[in-house]
Design a protein around this motif. Sequence first.
Motif, PDB file in Angstrom:
ATOM      1  N   PHE A  44       0.804  -1.223   0.000  1.00  0.00           N
ATOM      2  CA  PHE A  44       0.000   0.000   0.000  1.00  0.00           C
ATOM      3  C   PHE A  44       0.837   1.274   0.000  1.00  0.00           C
ATOM      4  CE2 PHE A  44       0.269  -1.577   4.388  1.00  0.00           C
ATOM      5  CZ  PHE A  44       0.808  -0.501   5.049  1.00  0.00           C
ATOM      6  N   SER A  45       2.167   1.143   0.149  1.00  0.00           N
ATOM      7  CA  SER A  45       3.018   2.332   0.109  1.00  0.00           C
ATOM      8  C   SER A  45       3.448   2.691  -1.310  1.00  0.00           C
ATOM      9  CB  SER A  45       4.276   2.104   0.969  1.00  0.00           C
ATOM     10  OG  SER A  45       4.994   0.963   0.514  1.00  0.00           O
ATOM     11  N   TRP A  46       3.124   1.845  -2.293  1.00  0.00           N
ATOM     12  CA  TRP A  46       3.491   2.142  -3.679  1.00  0.00           C
ATOM     13  C   TRP A  46       2.632   3.289  -4.216  1.00  0.00           C
ATOM     14  CZ3 TRP A  46       6.942  -0.870  -2.159  1.00  0.00           C
ATOM     15  CH2 TRP A  46       7.877  -1.490  -2.976  1.00  0.00           C
ATOM     16  N   THR A  47       3.226   4.174  -5.000  1.00  0.00           N
ATOM     17  CA  THR A  47       2.515   5.331  -5.542  1.00  0.00           C
ATOM     18  C   THR A  47       1.307   4.903  -6.355  1.00  0.00           C
ATOM     19  OG1 THR A  47       4.566   6.615  -5.623  1.00  0.00           O
ATOM     20  CG2 THR A  47       2.737   7.379  -6.995  1.00  0.00           C
ATOM     21  N   THR A  48       1.435   3.821  -7.117  1.00  0.00           N
ATOM     22  CA  THR A  48       0.317   3.312  -7.919  1.00  0.00           C
ATOM     23  C   THR A  48      -0.915   3.077  -7.060  1.00  0.00           C
ATOM     24  OG1 THR A  48       1.887   2.208  -9.397  1.00  0.00           O
ATOM     25  CG2 THR A  48      -0.404   1.465  -9.474  1.00  0.00           C
ATOM     26  N   VAL A  49      -0.714   2.484  -5.898  1.00  0.00           N
ATOM     27  CA  VAL A  49      -1.824   2.171  -4.991  1.00  0.00           C
ATOM     28  C   VAL A  49      -2.373   3.440  -4.356  1.00  0.00           C
ATOM     29  CG1 VAL A  49      -2.457   0.942  -2.883  1.00  0.00           C
ATOM     30  CG2 VAL A  49      -0.957  -0.147  -4.561  1.00  0.00           C
ATOM     31  N   LYS A  50      -1.499   4.330  -3.945  1.00  0.00           N
ATOM     32  CA  LYS A  50      -1.950   5.580  -3.330  1.00  0.00           C
ATOM     33  C   LYS A  50      -2.853   6.374  -4.273  1.00  0.00           C
ATOM     34  CE  LYS A  50       2.115   6.228  -0.358  1.00  0.00           C
ATOM     35  NZ  LYS A  50       3.295   7.084  -0.094  1.00  0.00           N
ATOM     36  N   VAL A  51      -2.466   6.432  -5.550  1.00  0.00           N
ATOM     37  CA  VAL A  51      -3.251   7.178  -6.540  1.00  0.00           C
ATOM     38  C   VAL A  51      -4.621   6.540  -6.729  1.00  0.00           C
ATOM     39  CG1 VAL A  51      -3.396   7.805  -8.976  1.00  0.00           C
ATOM     40  CG2 VAL A  51      -1.243   8.102  -7.741  1.00  0.00           C
ATOM     41  N   LEU A  52      -4.669   5.213  -6.815  1.00  0.00           N
ATOM     42  CA  LEU A  52      -5.956   4.524  -6.981  1.00  0.00           C
ATOM     43  C   LEU A  52      -6.873   4.763  -5.787  1.00  0.00           C
ATOM     44  CD1 LEU A  52      -4.928   1.069  -8.525  1.00  0.00           C
ATOM     45  CD2 LEU A  52      -6.393   2.801  -9.577  1.00  0.00           C
ATOM     46  N   LEU A  53      -6.319   4.720  -4.589  1.00  0.00           N
ATOM     47  CA  LEU A  53      -7.135   4.945  -3.398  1.00  0.00           C
ATOM     48  C   LEU A  53      -7.663   6.377  -3.348  1.00  0.00           C
ATOM     49  CD1 LEU A  53      -5.001   3.035  -0.727  1.00  0.00           C
ATOM     50  CD2 LEU A  53      -7.233   2.353  -1.623  1.00  0.00           C
ATOM     51  N   GLU A  54      -6.837   7.323  -3.727  1.00  0.00           N
ATOM     52  CA  GLU A  54      -7.267   8.730  -3.731  1.00  0.00           C
ATOM     53  C   GLU A  54      -8.395   8.962  -4.734  1.00  0.00           C
ATOM     54  OE1 GLU A  54      -3.763  10.948  -4.517  1.00  0.00           O
ATOM     55  OE2 GLU A  54      -2.909  10.645  -2.514  1.00  0.00           O
ATOM     56  N   LYS A  55      -8.355   8.268  -5.856  1.00  0.00           N
ATOM     57  CA  LYS A  55      -9.339   8.483  -6.907  1.00  0.00           C
ATOM     58  C   LYS A  55     -10.624   7.673  -6.697  1.00  0.00           C
ATOM     59  CE  LYS A  55      -6.183   9.680 -10.693  1.00  0.00           C
ATOM     60  NZ  LYS A  55      -5.687   9.282 -12.048  1.00  0.00           N
ATOM     61  N   ASN A  56     -10.516   6.470  -6.136  1.00  0.00           N
ATOM     62  CA  ASN A  56     -11.653   5.544  -6.159  1.00  0.00           C
ATOM     63  C   ASN A  56     -12.174   5.106  -4.790  1.00  0.00           C
ATOM     64  OD1 ASN A  56     -11.632   5.191  -9.149  1.00  0.00           O
ATOM     65  ND2 ASN A  56      -9.642   4.259  -8.764  1.00  0.00           N
ATOM     66  N   ALA A  57     -11.406   5.340  -3.730  1.00  0.00           N
ATOM     67  CA  ALA A  57     -11.877   4.922  -2.412  1.00  0.00           C
ATOM     68  C   ALA A  57     -12.654   6.050  -1.749  1.00  0.00           C
ATOM     69  CB  ALA A  57     -10.693   4.512  -1.540  1.00  0.00           C
ATOM     70  N   HIS A  58     -13.431   5.708  -0.710  1.00  0.00           N
ATOM     71  CA  HIS A  58     -14.172   6.721   0.032  1.00  0.00           C
ATOM     72  C   HIS A  58     -13.184   7.665   0.722  1.00  0.00           C
ATOM     73  CE1 HIS A  58     -17.768   4.638  -0.891  1.00  0.00           C
ATOM     74  NE2 HIS A  58     -17.589   3.635  -0.045  1.00  0.00           N
ATOM     75  N   PRO A  59     -13.430   8.962   0.655  1.00  0.00           N
ATOM     76  CA  PRO A  59     -12.533   9.902   1.338  1.00  0.00           C
ATOM     77  C   PRO A  59     -12.652   9.768   2.852  1.00  0.00           C
ATOM     78  CG  PRO A  59     -14.461  11.044   0.485  1.00  0.00           C
ATOM     79  CD  PRO A  59     -14.536   9.646  -0.047  1.00  0.00           C
ATOM     80  N   VAL A  60     -11.577  10.068   3.527  1.00  0.00           N
ATOM     81  CA  VAL A  60     -11.538  10.005   4.990  1.00  0.00           C
ATOM     82  C   VAL A  60     -11.260  11.398   5.530  1.00  0.00           C
ATOM     83  CG1 VAL A  60     -10.360   9.043   7.002  1.00  0.00           C
ATOM     84  CG2 VAL A  60     -10.723   7.622   4.961  1.00  0.00           C
ATOM     85  N   ASN A  61     -12.116  11.860   6.419  1.00  0.00           N
ATOM     86  CA  ASN A  61     -11.914  13.148   7.073  1.00  0.00           C
ATOM     87  C   ASN A  61     -11.546  12.905   8.526  1.00  0.00           C
ATOM     88  OD1 ASN A  61     -12.665  14.744   4.782  1.00  0.00           O
ATOM     89  ND2 ASN A  61     -14.815  14.299   5.232  1.00  0.00           N
ATOM     90  N   TRP A  62     -10.318  13.272   8.881  1.00  0.00           N
ATOM     91  CA  TRP A  62      -9.860  13.066  10.246  1.00  0.00           C
ATOM     92  C   TRP A  62     -10.356  14.218  11.126  1.00  0.00           C
ATOM     93  CZ3 TRP A  62      -7.903   8.429  11.070  1.00  0.00           C
ATOM     94  CH2 TRP A  62      -7.331   7.737   9.996  1.00  0.00           C
ATOM     95  N   THR A  63     -10.985  13.870  12.235  1.00  0.00           N
ATOM     96  CA  THR A  63     -11.490  14.896  13.131  1.00  0.00           C
ATOM     97  C   THR A  63     -10.396  15.476  14.002  1.00  0.00           C
ATOM     98  OG1 THR A  63     -12.058  13.207  14.779  1.00  0.00           O
ATOM     99  CG2 THR A  63     -13.769  13.854  13.202  1.00  0.00           C
ATOM    100  N   ASP A  64      -9.307  14.772  14.128  1.00  0.00           N
ATOM    101  CA  ASP A  64      -8.199  15.251  14.926  1.00  0.00           C
ATOM    102  C   ASP A  64      -6.976  15.327  14.036  1.00  0.00           C
ATOM    103  OD1 ASP A  64      -7.378  15.063  18.270  1.00  0.00           O
ATOM    104  OD2 ASP A  64      -5.855  15.288  16.723  1.00  0.00           O
ATOM    105  N   GLU A  65      -6.520  16.533  13.763  1.00  0.00           N
ATOM    106  CA  GLU A  65      -5.423  16.718  12.819  1.00  0.00           C
ATOM    107  C   GLU A  65      -4.081  16.990  13.484  1.00  0.00           C
ATOM    108  OE1 GLU A  65      -5.339  16.217   9.741  1.00  0.00           O
ATOM    109  OE2 GLU A  65      -7.461  15.986   9.295  1.00  0.00           O
ATOM    110  N   GLY A  66      -4.021  17.057  14.795  1.00  0.00           N
ATOM    111  CA  GLY A  66      -2.718  17.366  15.372  1.00  0.00           C
ATOM    112  C   GLY A  66      -2.663  17.181  16.868  1.00  0.00           C
ATOM    113  N   GLN A  67      -1.478  17.358  17.391  1.00  0.00           N
ATOM    114  CA  GLN A  67      -1.238  17.129  18.796  1.00  0.00           C
ATOM    115  C   GLN A  67      -1.999  18.118  19.676  1.00  0.00           C
ATOM    116  OE1 GLN A  67       2.858  17.441  19.868  1.00  0.00           O
ATOM    117  NE2 GLN A  67       2.585  16.560  21.900  1.00  0.00           N
TER     118      GLN A  67
END
Length: 297
Positions: A242-265
């Motif tokens: 899942f760290s390959w760029t090919t996979v990252k691009v596919l997930l960004e385009k076709n998977a459900h987006p994830v909104n993190w409610t906590d973005e930092g420390q």
Amino acid sequence: MSVPSAPGPSVPLTESYTYHSPTPTAEGPYILGVDEAGRGPVLGPLVYGVAYCPIAYKEKLEGLGFADSKTLTADTRSSLLETLSSDPPNLGWSVRVISPQAISSGMIKRPPTNLNQQSQDATILLIREILDRGIELTEVYVDALGTTTTYEKYLSRLFPGIAFTVTTKADSKFKIVGAASVAAKVTRDACIEGWYFEETPEDGTLEWSTEFGSGYPSDPNTKAWLKGNLEPTFGFPKVVRFSWTTVKVLLEKNAHPVNWTDEGQASLIKAFENAKGLDKDRCTVTKDLQISSINTL
């Protein structure tokens, strides 16, 4: 012939592991070759292999047919692995199977362990374990990419008394590296062909295709497999790196987006700050979850 365990009907390959053939008993010193299979694919494990034999056996080794595994057919590779296993007193081999999850986890952690470092670690581990088995090594040949002189000097410092040769295309230059190449490639192929999908539900409602193609990102069959086996919520099964760029691009385009409610420390600290007033001495998390202390059970 003894073959390393590949994923079967109930054995998912989620952890890395090492396999050793029986230890040769012939008098040394020994030469050893190192090569890998599966560095570039987006699917499956990366396998490092070593093969070793007495220096006195070197002339016989030349006539056994070992070569760069990529130039050989699958049947020839399997036959050569049998040859490598056919003379236990003189011939030994080992493989280090690095799972897709281990590869990706290493590459995305902070600080990252890139593929070069993981490859180096696997090589060093295998050499150390061969030495620990009582084998006297005096010559080691390593197939490697890029600038090899620095790596050669590093290994020489790490294992004083062993003469290292690190070079590109070593699997076609040295028969002992060709033997290591065969061990690595046959092992990787067995892992891919027998892959057990841990993600398959018990009721069998989801079936994963095994038409992987070559596993390389540029392969049309591999591209088709990735597109056809992406689950929008959970992504891909663990055969995918899942760290390959090919996979990252596919997930960004076709998977459900994830909104993190906590973005930092800062927001984490705020959540655990003590509240005031009636909720004094209770942090925000315990208040929101309506958690309270009790005196007795």
